[in-house]
Design an enzyme around this catalytic site. Sequence first.
Site, mmCIF file in Angstrom:
data_model
loop_
_atom_site.group_PDB
_atom_site.id
_atom_site.type_symbol
_atom_site.label_atom_id
_atom_site.label_comp_id
_atom_site.label_asym_id
_atom_site.label_seq_id
_atom_site.Cartn_x
_atom_site.Cartn_y
_atom_site.Cartn_z
ATOM 1 N N ARG B 523 14.775 0.288 -1.732
ATOM 2 C CA ARG B 523 15.925 0.515 -0.879
ATOM 3 C C ARG B 523 16.289 -0.635 0.064
ATOM 4 O O ARG B 523 17.375 -0.626 0.655
ATOM 5 C CB ARG B 523 15.801 1.831 -0.121
ATOM 6 N N GLU B 714 10.021 -1.397 -6.951
ATOM 7 C CA GLU B 714 9.058 -0.452 -7.530
ATOM 8 C C GLU B 714 8.869 -0.677 -9.034
ATOM 9 O O GLU B 714 7.752 -0.629 -9.542
ATOM 10 C CB GLU B 714 9.559 0.992 -7.345
#
Lengths: 324, 761
Positions: B523, B714
């Site tokens: 994010r 990720e």
Amino acid sequence: MENFSYSRPATLRDATAQLGKEHGRVAIIAGGTDLLGEMKDELAAPARLVPVRHLREMQGVRTVGAGLRIGAATPLVDVVENRAVQEQAPLLAMAAVKVGTPAIRNMGTIGGNICQRPRCWYYRNNYPCFKHGGSACFSALGENDFHAILEGGPSFIVHPSDTAPALVALGASARIAGPGGRERIVPLDAFFVTPRQDVRRENVLQPDEILVELQVPNAPAGSRATYVKEMVRETWNFALCSVAAMVTLSNGVVSDVRIVMGGVAPVPYRALKAEAAIRGQRLTETTAAAAGAAAVEGARPLAKNGYKVPLTQATVKRALLSLA
Amino acid sequence: MAQQVTGQAGQPGGALNVVGRRGPNIDAIDRVTGQAKYTADIELPGMLTARILRSPHAHARVVRIDTSKAEALGGVLSVITYRDAPKVMIWGSRQYVLNDRVRFAGEAVAAVAAVDADTAARALKLISVEYEPLPFVLDPEAALAAGAPQLFEDGNLEGQPRVVNRGDIEQGLKESDHVIARTYRCPTMWSGSLEPHAVVAQWENDRVTLWCSTQSPFRVHANMVAQLGLPDSHIRIIASYVGGGFGTKSAPHVDETIAALLARKARRPVSLRYSREEEILDSNTRFEVKMYIRMGVKKDMTLHALDIRAFINQGAYHTRLGGLGNHATHLYNVPHLRTVQNRVHTNVPNTGPTRGVGDPQECFGLDSAIDEIAVEMGWDPMAFRLKNIKRNGDPIPRAAGGAEDGRLVTQALDRCIEAGASRIEWTRRNQAPNTAQAGPIRRGMGMACTERTGGGGLSGAQVKVFLDGSVIVFYSSTDIGTGSRTTLSMIAAEVLGIPLKSFRTVAGDTEAAPWDGGSQGNRTLQGTGRAVEAAARDALRQILAGAAPLLKATPEELELVGGSIRVKTETARTMTLQQVMERRGRSVVGDGSIAQGQQGTDVERTSAAHFVELDVDTETGKVTVIKYVSVHDVGRPINVTIVENQIEGGTIQGLALTRSEEMRFDPRNGRTLNANFLDLMPPTMMDFDPRAIEAVIIPNEGLAGPFGGKGLGENPCHPGMAAVANAIYNATGIRLREVPFTRGAILRALNDQRPAASRTA
Ligand SMILES: Cc1cc2nc3c(=O)[nH]c(=O)nc-3n(C[C@H](O)[C@H](O)[C@H](O)COP(=O)(O)OP(=O)(O)OC[C@H]3O[C@@H](n4cnc5c(N)ncnc54)[C@H](O)[C@@H]3O)c2cc1C
Ligand code: SF4
């Protein structure tokens, strides 16, 4: 870590005089790479440390007659880089360079390396097992992926040293100093003790004795040697199994051979049956495989270390084949 | 969302001057020369050193705790126990900072602050604790069985099982032409960073400043508001330089509150630094997942039914963000789907979301099963995936769930797979496992796919332009080694038309920067990056407005390019930014705050395909990676070097999970036996040759992130376990359904594969 006193003996005689009769009360410190870890983890709590690295008779490599005298307090890096070691006992240099990492080899000494304590998780986590004077082995029925497949019981540690198998293969002896200038010389294959002989110790050193030097005969003329170490990762760990192998070939046939294994037994394990299997043979895939199989004869794996049997077998085979 | 300003280079669709380039991190020199200050570098006058006393029991009640001797020791300034700690659960957890009941071996029981570390350690020994040991349970399935030791009054199950249903699973399995049922397991694994947790707490009256090593300063901030009962404005969290996080620092811990309580009691600043062992035992590590998978296919190569029943070992306290990812629901088209996730509390150490959260584990199960069923049907596993992956325009859930109420956009997974196959030369792959090959070495290839969301939540940033034309970007997510200082500065530089060398950043400071959800879950770029873009546009608007009268033009007629402001149609009418700012006489602060969430039916995801070629030594069990191709859709890369580094690092982290890093617990007492680097054996630089790893970026442009960028952090560590397992199968014919793939596991499986007569045991 507990408080301790630190005294700097002027001579070897002073050093032995400070040691006393009780294991653990006073500790010899060389490079400290193992001992300080033990003290921080509170496995050892010596009241006094006796340093030995500054003692001249324990330092450096000399050629004497047909062999080497290596001071026990010589850093591993100096063993690895020493010209005489490389020429007269190359197996030792090959093994010593496999120890840990450069930092460990810079600080750690060869004497400390063969006197280091076991790496069993239970021992290092301070479980009250045989090694700590208790009455149980936690690994036998617990986590034992990295434990002994040979000569185990009642403790199933493996001897962690990389230099020890090489030194045993070379037929080295330990010069040991006791109090009052007493000395004794012990062949290395009698230096290490199995848990059956003494479950709390890994060698014959008495509390008031110091390993002074290693006497290493020159490798036989025309012999070839190798040290092969299998690890989980490529560096910075102990052997899953290791093989110090030295052979002499006459007309393509093995006339003399030493095979000593690390990481598989509580002591550096001389694979006499493997030696017998390969002696008088040419080094071929078949004969080397047969020697590998003989090396693990009598292996009694625990629940989680059965893989060490084929691994050791293959490692012995490959070590021999690499010398063909 | 960002407002539109015309005429500027850094416009969507316009030519880009900064974004999309390669380049070093702007803080690289500071980091390697030691000028970057990490928490452990903070020294304050009068600062004390804290240490924590930890439980040796996996589950116990604290019957009695006596700290008087410790308090009496010279040099000890404060001692705290559960009696001093607030009865407030830590954010995202059921844990009290200190409690009279402990639920894992290694849990904090008391803490001391003393003049130095030795005194603190001595004081810990003087604390006497009487425990009443309680029965404990380590296995998540066993924890749900009748009669299992209970961790909490409402049982060991966290909430309700998470159930997703699509179609009719039993019907789907019945209709399938072929069905497999398999079990996969990933154990509790270490997943942390080189920098252990560290915190320094300093009080001034009733305000507290905490320097800490966190990914999410505002989560810690919010937790401190709750723990200390202070107004929001009385707390300041600073996480300037952070030595890695990998998710273990994405949530608050006990450490921040313990340091704050000790410092308040001692009336001195306190520094608390975890040892390596403490870091492994108490830092929200990667959770164990056991998956029972049933999968059905039709002869036409379509995936028809997928049933996943998962047991997630949350450890003692963790409540949020555990569980599988969205591979089952979002990666492949499957008409009949059911997933059931049981998130279970046990007496293993705390877990939490670590890089990929549950994605690597889910990917391991799902993409292993995909491979297994394709092999059984005689299909090329890559062709099978290409046939079933979700493509642009395919229906897809808008949220985590089964209902496919959205439509997939900007997806590039098909292109990732095709590029990867061509780089690794998939056509060279063995048609069947290599069992007939001469010699002990077997070579094989495998692949796996992954996907994930990015961005999301609230993000904020400010961009301040000084009179000399230089800029500071303020943001309160962090740079945990992901290069966000650089990437976010590049975004602002692109918008503003100010050279990158004029930029500095203030990261991770909750007093200096607006609220932000923090650096986790893909994010920072996608969320904070948008906020920075908005803040830069706001600053630009103010600068051009200030310049307009000076250049006798309207703001709309002006542009800022290369550090100068000029009239677009008459570029000789120009002033430098510095001239404008000095004439204006005050700095400019641009503000950007954004909220991101699913809007409309367009669903944007990130994705990747990994391919590996490896050798298995069938005599020693050793696996050697020969080539590894990681192909990622990152939208538009903002800084290509940083993206490649992320891909390479994440790939190695995924590979590490195949090799070692399992935390091993003593079944007799629940203690962790290998909580150190020598026994946990994380791989080193020697283990996976970076030259064997190829990071490939698929040209694409996203919608949600700045300049078409998508989150990435990720994903690169998701597919490693599945890709390697599939390649080991392709090489040898052995199927490993449990990580890590140790020498023991491989040699055992090879032995089992042999005809009975030639087995060793
Ligand atoms: C991270 C790490 C990795 C390691 N990896 C390896 C490896 O791969 N292979 C390997 O073989 N070893 C490995 N070791 C162990 C290390 O090599 C040995 O600890 C080192 O050689 C010991 O030497 P030292 O001088 O530091 O011994 P010290 O720590 O000083 O002493 C070790 C022990 O020997 C005793 N001692 C030392 N010298 C004498 C003496 N002259 N006479 C009598 N007793 C003595 C000490 O009292 C102590 O009990 C590793 C250690 C660490 C910490
Ligand atoms: S193997 Fe030896 S050191 Fe390990 S638990 Fe058993 S007795 Fe103790």
